[in-house]
Every structure is written in structure tokens, then in C-alpha cells.
Design a protein around this motif. Sequence first.
Motif, short mmCIF file in Angstrom:
data_model
loop_
_atom_site.label_atom_id
_atom_site.label_comp_id
_atom_site.label_asym_id
_atom_site.label_seq_id
_atom_site.Cartn_x
_atom_site.Cartn_y
_atom_site.Cartn_z
N ALA A 205 0.84 -1.20 0.00
CA ALA A 205 0.00 0.00 0.00
C ALA A 205 0.87 1.25 0.00
CB ALA A 205 -0.92 0.00 1.22
N GLN A 206 0.44 2.27 -0.78
CA GLN A 206 1.16 3.54 -0.84
C GLN A 206 0.24 4.66 -0.35
OE1 GLN A 206 3.36 4.24 -4.58
NE2 GLN A 206 2.78 2.15 -5.17
N TYR A 207 0.84 5.59 0.41
CA TYR A 207 0.09 6.70 0.99
C TYR A 207 0.79 8.02 0.65
CZ TYR A 207 -1.90 2.92 3.82
OH TYR A 207 -2.51 1.76 4.23
N ASP A 208 -0.02 9.09 0.49
CA ASP A 208 0.58 10.39 0.23
C ASP A 208 0.92 11.08 1.54
OD1 ASP A 208 -1.75 11.47 1.28
OD2 ASP A 208 -2.56 12.09 -0.67
N GLU A 209 1.35 12.35 1.46
CA GLU A 209 1.81 13.06 2.66
C GLU A 209 0.69 13.29 3.67
OE1 GLU A 209 1.41 17.48 0.54
OE2 GLU A 209 3.28 16.83 1.46
N ASN A 210 -0.56 13.19 3.23
CA ASN A 210 -1.70 13.36 4.14
C ASN A 210 -2.22 12.04 4.68
OD1 ASN A 210 -1.83 16.25 3.79
ND2 ASN A 210 -2.71 15.86 1.76
N GLY A 211 -1.52 10.96 4.35
CA GLY A 211 -1.95 9.65 4.82
C GLY A 211 -3.08 9.05 4.02
N ILE A 212 -3.36 9.63 2.84
CA ILE A 212 -4.43 9.12 1.99
C ILE A 212 -3.89 7.99 1.11
CG2 ILE A 212 -6.13 9.69 0.22
CD1 ILE A 212 -6.59 11.03 2.92
N LEU A 213 -4.62 6.88 1.07
CA LEU A 213 -4.21 5.75 0.25
C LEU A 213 -4.28 6.13 -1.23
CD1 LEU A 213 -3.50 2.66 0.14
CD2 LEU A 213 -5.97 2.27 -0.12
N ILE A 214 -3.17 5.96 -1.95
CA ILE A 214 -3.16 6.29 -3.38
C ILE A 214 -3.01 5.05 -4.26
CG2 ILE A 214 -2.33 8.65 -3.10
CD1 ILE A 214 0.48 7.70 -3.59
N SER A 215 -2.59 3.93 -3.67
CA SER A 215 -2.44 2.71 -4.47
C SER A 215 -2.30 1.52 -3.55
CB SER A 215 -1.21 2.81 -5.38
OG SER A 215 -0.96 1.59 -6.04
N ILE A 216 -2.83 0.38 -4.00
CA ILE A 216 -2.58 -0.87 -3.29
C ILE A 216 -2.49 -2.00 -4.31
CG2 ILE A 216 -5.04 -1.30 -2.84
CD1 ILE A 216 -4.09 -2.61 -0.16
N ASP A 217 -1.43 -2.77 -4.22
CA ASP A 217 -1.25 -3.95 -5.07
C ASP A 217 -1.43 -5.19 -4.21
OD1 ASP A 217 -0.70 -2.76 -7.55
OD2 ASP A 217 1.37 -2.36 -6.95
N VAL A 218 -2.14 -6.18 -4.76
CA VAL A 218 -2.41 -7.42 -4.04
C VAL A 218 -1.78 -8.57 -4.81
CG1 VAL A 218 -4.18 -8.95 -3.11
CG2 VAL A 218 -4.58 -6.47 -3.18
N PHE A 219 -0.99 -9.39 -4.12
CA PHE A 219 -0.33 -10.54 -4.73
C PHE A 219 -0.79 -11.79 -3.99
CE2 PHE A 219 2.53 -6.88 -5.02
CZ PHE A 219 2.70 -6.79 -6.39
N ASN A 220 -1.45 -12.69 -4.70
CA ASN A 220 -2.01 -13.89 -4.09
C ASN A 220 -1.08 -15.09 -4.25
OD1 ASN A 220 -4.62 -12.78 -3.27
ND2 ASN A 220 -5.06 -12.64 -5.46
N LYS A 221 -1.31 -16.08 -3.39
CA LYS A 221 -0.59 -17.36 -3.44
C LYS A 221 0.92 -17.16 -3.44
CE LYS A 221 -4.39 -19.83 -5.67
NZ LYS A 221 -4.83 -20.68 -6.81
N ILE A 222 1.38 -16.39 -2.48
CA ILE A 222 2.81 -16.11 -2.33
C ILE A 222 3.52 -17.34 -1.80
CG2 ILE A 222 4.48 -14.76 -1.01
CD1 ILE A 222 3.22 -13.18 -3.22
N LYS A 223 4.67 -17.65 -2.40
CA LYS A 223 5.50 -18.77 -1.96
C LYS A 223 6.90 -18.27 -1.62
CE LYS A 223 5.20 -21.03 -5.80
NZ LYS A 223 4.47 -20.01 -6.57
N ASP A 224 7.65 -19.11 -0.93
CA ASP A 224 9.02 -18.77 -0.57
C ASP A 224 9.83 -18.47 -1.83
OD1 ASP A 224 11.28 -18.52 1.14
OD2 ASP A 224 11.94 -20.49 0.48
#
Length: 258
Positions: A205-224
Motif C-alpha cells: 500500500a502507498q500513501y501520500d503526505e496526508n496519509g491518503i491511500l493512493i495505491s494498493i497492489d495485491v499478490f495472491n498465493k505467495i511462496k518462498d
Amino acid sequence: MSNTVSLRIKSPIDGYSKITDYEVVGRAGGKWEQQSPPQNAFDGDISTVYDDQAGGRCGIKMSEPQKITAFRFQSGAGYEERMPGCVFRVSNDGVNYTAVYTISSVKPNGEWDYVYLDDLDAGARELLENNSFTYFDFYGENYAPIAELDVYTNSEEESETCLAVTDDSGNELTSAGDAAAAAHINITVSVSSNDSGKELTMYAAQYDENGILISIDVFNKIKDGDKKETDIFPNCERIALYLWDADQAPVIDAIELN
């Protein structure tokens, strides 16, 4: 209860075990190959190269079959444009080879190109995940000198579950400012034996200087060993990374780059 942990930074190849028990194999009969033999790709010196001539190959014959989980290579200085189209292959008899990765672009000599299972197409990834091999090699048709090649398998060392954040050159990133300057980041996941059986999901998740969410990437089925890329917005002031299991219980909660 959420478990807040500090960011552990590591190089892109940490968590893997370099294969060192092998015999160098390859073709060395051509004019250029005699001057620049296969051994040059495994001597630790990026100023020496194996010159593949046309249809040449250099690689390793391991002392016993191994599961290949990653490899890295460097092209010969001044010949980087000849590398696209060359392939890396696996075999168990040294005669019948299967290509698992075709080079599309390379970094200049002096910088490593890293290839993980997640970088392969589905068929090649499944092949390496489910089988062990005795031979691994570089094969080219383009007179493409290769300076160095390292091959890796899974590390036998116990490791804590962690996320490593680097730029494309493998430089460690510890702040959102560094990440924004790099334009995008690579997040490498190292999973301990305690978490290896879980189906994990990673959030960036990325936030701007005001703490507002500007982007979120989701990655499923993560493995080692998985490596994921995330583009960074110029106005990003804080990055939060989360690793959760299938029950939405945090494995790593709130790693932050401020």
C-alpha cells in the motif's frame, strides 16, 4: 493480535543456496571458444567470457540432481545486444535439453540479471518446481559472450519470514523516498518453515503526505522466494507491506518505509 516487525533488508539472492559442487561442461571446439572456454563463465571474473560462437553452450554438471530455484548471469562487456534470444536449459543426460528461459534483455556488464521461478512461464516453472536436474546450461546462436553464471537451489538454512525490498540493481531500499526515486521496487519473500505450508497474500500500500491511500497492489498465493514488482507513485510518502495467511491473520503486519 497483529505483530508489527521491522523491515529486514537482504540482497536479491539471499535465502538461496549457490550450487558449488559441479563440473563445468560445454562446447569448446570453435576458434573463439578455444580462446574463451566455458570455464570463463564460472571463474568469478566478469572481464573474462565464454564466447558461444554459433550454437555453443556452457554450463554445469552437478554432482547429483538438484532443484533449480534461481540463477543469475552477466553478459560480456560490449556485447549485451547479442544476448536476447539466448536460452538457459536443463537436462538429466547432457544430450536432451529443455529450454526454461529465453533472454529478452540484459543489464550492462558489471550488473547481475536475476531469474527466479516466478520469472518463468508456467510450463517452465512447473518443470523446475517438480523435478531435479543434473545439467544446467547457457545456449546461444548469436555469438553472445557470457561473463558469469551462478545457479542456485533452495537454502537449507532456517530463515525467518521476511520481505526484502530492493531496486532493479539489487540496492537495498529503506525509505519511501528511495523507493520513489527508483520508480518501482522489487519485493522478495522469504518464508520460514513455520509459514511454508500457508497460502499467503501480500499487500503493498502507498500513501501520500496526508496519509491518503493512493495505491494498493495485491499478490495472491505467495511462496518462498517469490519476487514481485510494484510501481511507485511520485507523491508516495509512505509504503506499508503486509503478508497475511488465508484466514486474514497477519504473518507480517505493517512493515513501513517512511
